[in-house]
Scaffold this active site. Structure first.
Site, mmCIF file in Angstrom:
data_model
loop_
_atom_site.group_PDB
_atom_site.id
_atom_site.type_symbol
_atom_site.label_atom_id
_atom_site.label_comp_id
_atom_site.label_asym_id
_atom_site.label_seq_id
_atom_site.Cartn_x
_atom_site.Cartn_y
_atom_site.Cartn_z
ATOM 1 N N LYS A 38 -9.944 8.969 6.247
ATOM 2 C CA LYS A 38 -9.981 7.782 7.124
ATOM 3 C C LYS A 38 -8.826 7.820 8.109
ATOM 4 O O LYS A 38 -7.804 8.483 7.882
ATOM 5 C CB LYS A 38 -9.916 6.489 6.310
ATOM 6 C CG LYS A 38 -8.650 6.290 5.452
ATOM 7 C CD LYS A 38 -7.459 5.660 6.140
ATOM 8 C CE LYS A 38 -6.238 5.585 5.234
ATOM 9 N NZ LYS A 38 -4.967 5.423 5.879
ATOM 10 N N ASP A 77 -6.594 1.704 -0.858
ATOM 11 C CA ASP A 77 -7.511 2.366 0.081
ATOM 12 C C ASP A 77 -8.752 2.942 -0.608
ATOM 13 O O ASP A 77 -9.644 3.452 0.066
ATOM 14 C CB ASP A 77 -6.792 3.532 0.778
ATOM 15 C CG ASP A 77 -5.754 3.074 1.791
ATOM 16 O OD1 ASP A 77 -5.709 1.858 2.093
ATOM 17 O OD2 ASP A 77 -4.998 3.932 2.276
HETATM 18 O O1 C5P Z 1 -2.348 0.643 -3.440
HETATM 19 P P1 C5P Z 1 -1.623 1.934 -3.394
HETATM 20 O O2 C5P Z 1 -1.339 2.483 -4.769
HETATM 21 O O3 C5P Z 1 -2.255 2.947 -2.508
HETATM 22 O O4 C5P Z 1 -0.218 1.622 -2.739
HETATM 23 C C1 C5P Z 1 0.844 2.543 -2.754
HETATM 24 C C2 C5P Z 1 2.104 1.823 -2.351
HETATM 25 O O5 C5P Z 1 2.033 1.465 -0.966
HETATM 26 C C3 C5P Z 1 2.379 0.517 -3.082
HETATM 27 O O6 C5P Z 1 3.082 0.754 -4.268
HETATM 28 C C4 C5P Z 1 3.208 -0.240 -2.076
HETATM 29 O O7 C5P Z 1 4.536 0.228 -2.072
HETATM 30 C C5 C5P Z 1 2.610 0.199 -0.750
HETATM 31 N N1 C5P Z 1 1.589 -0.744 -0.235
HETATM 32 C C6 C5P Z 1 1.962 -1.982 0.226
HETATM 33 N N2 C5P Z 1 1.030 -2.852 0.723
HETATM 34 C C7 C5P Z 1 -0.270 -2.495 0.781
HETATM 35 C C8 C5P Z 1 -0.691 -1.226 0.328
HETATM 36 C C9 C5P Z 1 0.262 -0.360 -0.181
HETATM 37 O O8 C5P Z 1 3.159 -2.329 0.201
HETATM 38 N N3 C5P Z 1 -1.149 -3.344 1.282
#
Ligand code: C5P
Length: 309
Positions: free
Chosen positions: A10, A137
């Site tokens: 993406k 994501d």
């Molecule tokens: O959800 P995911 O595991 O992909 O997120 C990885 C990191 O990215 C989270 O631990 C956070 O630090 C950051 N993040 C965030 N806000 C979001 C998505 C991700 O702060 N909406």
């Protein structure tokens, strides 16, 4: 017997980021567009959960149970009271830690592949629920196309797209950690009143029209200053693509991949060539979007029903 699922990368055509929430995540207005660079995940019965990976960047992919593909298999198995006895082989073409949701793609792909292999028959809602548990994501990797993600990006509303958009992706040396880029966003915005993230209506209209010249000036990524702060050399890559004729250039998600929107397929080839010869990136890839979400390969098409009799 084995099942192979293909999952797209993406690009975020808009990534509006709000202030850090009490849980550490950030509320987003995240306009996702799936593009035609794919990982494939093949699930085969095995004695125990095992991950293997092939592809130019395979050495950077963790093969332990922290891999989102392994976690997806475990979650589905737990919910359905069965062992996660599967070998998941990842054929990796999406840049690793590149801001193109490659890890998320493998999570969504493994989930769909295990569901098909095990005959779990999980509903779409259950699959989306597991995807949201795996990462912000991951639900989008399952659905593909184009969608507005709100919350931390996991609540999706499908978006209309009126044509194909042609992109070039400049892949940088090494990855950037998503939490590190969000932490840098917080640092850069210390003491600043960060506005609520809102989607751009102009951008949604340009997507619906399928018009790249209308879309170009609306592209935006609030994580770009943070990614550039951590990797200043990306500014040169962005400038190189713009000079070579891209309509717009921006960092893809948390980076360090940079994305270049072009007028058409021929222009994309020219911009990719210029980026390749510039020495400002490791490699350059062309891809069009929207692309379909996670898809089981080789499944016979359903037999058309006839109205006879
Ligand atoms: O959800 P995911 O595991 O992909 O997120 C990885 C990191 O990215 C989270 O631990 C956070 O630090 C950051 N993040 C965030 N806000 C979001 C998505 C991700 O702060 N909406």
């Amino acid at each position: 017997m084995s099942v192979t699922v293909r999952v797209p990368a993406k690009v975020n055509v808009q990534l509006a980021v709000g202030a850090a929430r009490p849980d550490g995540f950030h509320d987003l207005a995240n306009v996702f567009l799936a593009v035609g660079l794919y990982d494939e995940i093949t699930a085969t019965p095995a004695d125990e959960l095992r991950i293997t990976c092939e592809g130019p960047d395979a050495a950077q992919v963790p093969l332990d149970h922290t891999n989102l593909a392994a976690r997806a298999a475990q979650k589905l198995a737990e919910r359905h009271g069965r062992p996660a006895d599967v070998h998941l082989h990842i054929t990796k073409d999406i840049p690793v830690a590149g801001g193109m949701a490659g890890g998320s793609a493998d999570g969504a792909g493994a989930l769909l592949a295990c569901d098909a292999l095990w005959g779990t028959g999980a509903s779409r809602a259950e699959l989306l629920d597991i995807c949201a548990e795996l990462g912000s994501d991951v639900p989008f990797s399952l659905v593909g196309g184009a969608a507005l993600g709100t919350g931390r990006g996991e609540k999706l509303r499908p978006l209309e797209v009126g044509g194909s958009f042609h992109w070039v992706f400049a892949v940088a040396d090494g990855g950037l950690s998503t939490p590190a880029v969000y932490a840098e966003f917080d640092r850069l915005n210390e003491g600043v009143e960060v506005p609520e993230p809102v989607e751009s209506q102009q951008l949604l209209d340009a997507l619906a029209k399928g018009d790249p010249t209308a879309l170009a000036p609306t592209l935006s990524n609030d994580l770009q200053p943070a990614a550039l702060s951590l990797r200043p050399s990306l500014a040169t890559t962005l400038a190189t693509g713009r000079t070579a004729g891209a309509l717009a250039a921006l960092v893809s998600g948390s980076g360090p991949t940079t994305a270049f929107l072009t007028r058409d397929a021929d222009s994309a080839t020219d911009v990719a060539q210029a980026l390749l010869t510039s020495g400002t990136c490791r490699t350059a890839r062309v891809a069009a979007g929207p692309a379909p979400g996670a898809t089981v390969l080789g499944r016979p098409l359903p037999t058309p029903t006839t109205l006879e009799g």
